[in-house]
Scaffold this active site. Structure first.
Site, short mmCIF file in Angstrom:
data_model
loop_
_atom_site.label_atom_id
_atom_site.label_comp_id
_atom_site.label_asym_id
_atom_site.label_seq_id
_atom_site.Cartn_x
_atom_site.Cartn_y
_atom_site.Cartn_z
N VAL A 216 0.84 -1.19 0.00
CA VAL A 216 0.00 0.00 0.00
C VAL A 216 0.87 1.24 0.00
CG1 VAL A 216 -0.19 -0.03 2.53
CG2 VAL A 216 -1.88 1.23 1.17
N SER A 217 0.47 2.25 -0.76
CA SER A 217 1.17 3.52 -0.88
C SER A 217 2.58 3.25 -1.42
CB SER A 217 1.17 4.26 0.46
OG SER A 217 1.61 5.59 0.31
N LEU A 218 3.63 3.64 -0.73
CA LEU A 218 4.96 3.33 -1.23
C LEU A 218 5.17 1.82 -1.31
CD1 LEU A 218 7.17 5.12 -2.28
CD2 LEU A 218 8.24 5.10 -0.02
#
Length: 354
Positions: A216-218
Site C-alpha cells: 500500500v502507498s509506497l
C-alpha cells in the site's frame, strides 16, 4: 487546528479508523490537539490507556481481551509515531511502545501471530506471521507497508486474507518500522523482497509455491518491484503505489516529504527528490509476469492515478486495474469498494481452500 494537524486529518483521516482506531478515540485526540507538536503525545496517551487495559486483562486471565486491548494500544502508539520525524526521541519511544504492545498481543490473536526476525544487510527485517486455522501447507501473502505505515497497522487487513484461508506476513522493510533506524529506504526492493520470501518459504506450514505480495502507498511500489525480480510471486497487489516516486515530489504534503528525507538518509530536499526518483518501475514493469491487481483512486492527491494506469499498461502478465472514482490516497474512504475484492482475488490466485 494548525496546518500540519489539518494536513494529516485531510489526507489520512479514513485510514485511522479503517485500520483499527476507534472513531471515538480519533475524535477525542483530534479535537483536543492545539498543534502538531502535541500529536505524538496525544496518541501515546490513548495507547497507554489500552495498554493498561491489556495488562489488567492479563492479570485476570482474560487472554482474548488482553490481545484485543494490546492491539488497540499498538495501533494508537503507531499513529503517534507515523510521521513525527521532527522529534526522533519522542517518535522512537512511541514506536517502541507500538512494537511492545503488538508483541504482547500476538499469542492471543485469533489466529495467533508469531514474530520473525530476518537477518539483512547487517541489521534485520521484522515481520509477523499468522496462519489460518486448519491443516497446512497454507498460501501466504507478504504485506508491505508504505512510507509512514508499519506492520503494527495491518491487523484489519490481515483479517480479510485470513478469513479466506490465506496466511499473512506483515513485514517492516528498509526504511520502515523496526528497520528504519538502521536501513535506509531503497528502490531495489527485489533484494530485500528476496530475503523476505526466502524466510517465509522456510517456515513450517507454508506452501512456498503459493506466495503473493501486497503493498500500500509506497508499498504499492515495493510489491510490484519484488514481483518484477522474483518468479516465486504468484500474484501481486499494488494499492495506491507510484510508478516513479520522484515524479510525485512536488505535490506531496510537507509531512510526507519530511518523513522521506529522514527515512532515506537524504541531506536535503533536493537530495531526497533524487532518491525518490530511484524508486521507479521504469524498465521493470514488463518483467512482472504474475497476475497483477492495481488499485487506485481518482482523488488521490499524493500519487496521481495515472501512475497506476501506467503500471497496469506496462506489466508483462495478466493485469486488472481497479480505478475508483471517489477514492483518496489508499482508497481508505471507499474501503468497501476494494478491500474484500482484493482479498477474494488473492485467495483465488493462490487457490486458497483448494
Amino acid at each position: 487546528m494548525d496546518e500540519l494537524v489539518a494536513s494529516a486529518v485531510s489526507h489520512w483521516a479514513p485510514r485511522f479508523t479503517t485500520n483499527g482506531v476507534a472513531v471515538a478515540d480519533f475524535e477525542r485526540v483530534i479535537s483536543g490537539l492545539k498543534d502538531w507538536d502535541g500529536w505524538c503525545s496525544a496518541w501515546s496517551s490513548v495507547g497507554a490507556e489500552y495498554e493498561a487495559l491489556g495488562a489488567e486483562a492479563m492479570r485476570e486471565g482474560r487472554l482474548r481481551s488482553a490481545g484485543q486491548h494490546y492491539v488497540q494500544a499498538s495501533v494508537c502508539h503507531h499513529f503517534g509515531k507515523f510521521l513525527f520525524v521532527q522529534d526522533p526521541g519522542q517518535m522512537r519511544e512511541a514506536h517502541l511502545a507500538a512494537v511492545r504492545c503488538l508483541d504482547a498481543a500476538l499469542p492471543y490473536l485469533d489466529p495467533p501471530g508469531r514474530r520473525i526476525e530476518i537477518p539483512f544487510d547487517g541489521s534485520r527485517l521484522v515481520g509477523v506471521l499468522r496462519l489460518p486455522h486448519g491443516p497446512g501447507p497454507h498460501p501466504v501473502v507478504v504485506m508491505v507497508p508504505g512510507l509512514d505505515s508499519a506492520k503494527e497497522e495491518f491487523r484489519s487487513t490481515e483479517t480479510l486474507f485470513l478469513e479466506r484461508g490465506v496466511g499473512t506476513f506483515s513485514v517492516d522493510g528498509p526504511g520502515q518500522g523496526e528497520a528504519e533506524y538502521d536501513l535506509a529506504i531503497r528502490g531495489d526492493w527485489e533484494v530485500p523482497g528476496g530475503a523476505i520470501l526466502d524466510a517465509v518459504s522456510a517456515e513450517p506450514g507454508i506452501a512456498p509455491d503459493r506466495l503473493a505480495v501486497w503493498g500500500v502507498s509506497l508499498g504499492g511500489y515495493y510489491a510490484p518491484r519484488i514481483a518484477s525480480g522474483d518468479s516465486r510471486v504468484r500474484a501481486c497487489v499494488a494499492l495506491a503505489g507510484p510508478y516513479d516516486f520522484g515524479e510525485c515530489w512536488g505535490q506531496l504534503p510537507d509531512l510526507t516529504r519530511q518523513a522521506f528525507r529522514a527515512r532515506s538518509g537524504a541531506e536535503n530536499d533536493e537530495h531526497a527528490r533524487e532518491i525518490a526518483h530511484t524508486l521507479s518501475l521504469e524498465g521493470r514493469a514488463g518483467s512482472i509476469t504474475c497476475p497483477l491487481l492495481v488499485v487506485t483512486g481518482r482523488r488521490d492527491r499524493l500519487i496521481p492515478w495515472q501512475h497506476a494506469s501506467r503500471l497496469a499498461e506496462e506489466a508483462g502478465g495478466t493485469t486488472r486495474l481497479l480505478l475508483l472514482d471517489d477514492g483518496n490516497h489508499g482508497c481508505m474512504n471507499v474501503a468497501a469498494q476494494h478491500r474484500q475484492k482484493t482479498a477474494d482475488w488473492v485467495a483465488a490466485q493462490l487457490g486458497a481452500g483448494e
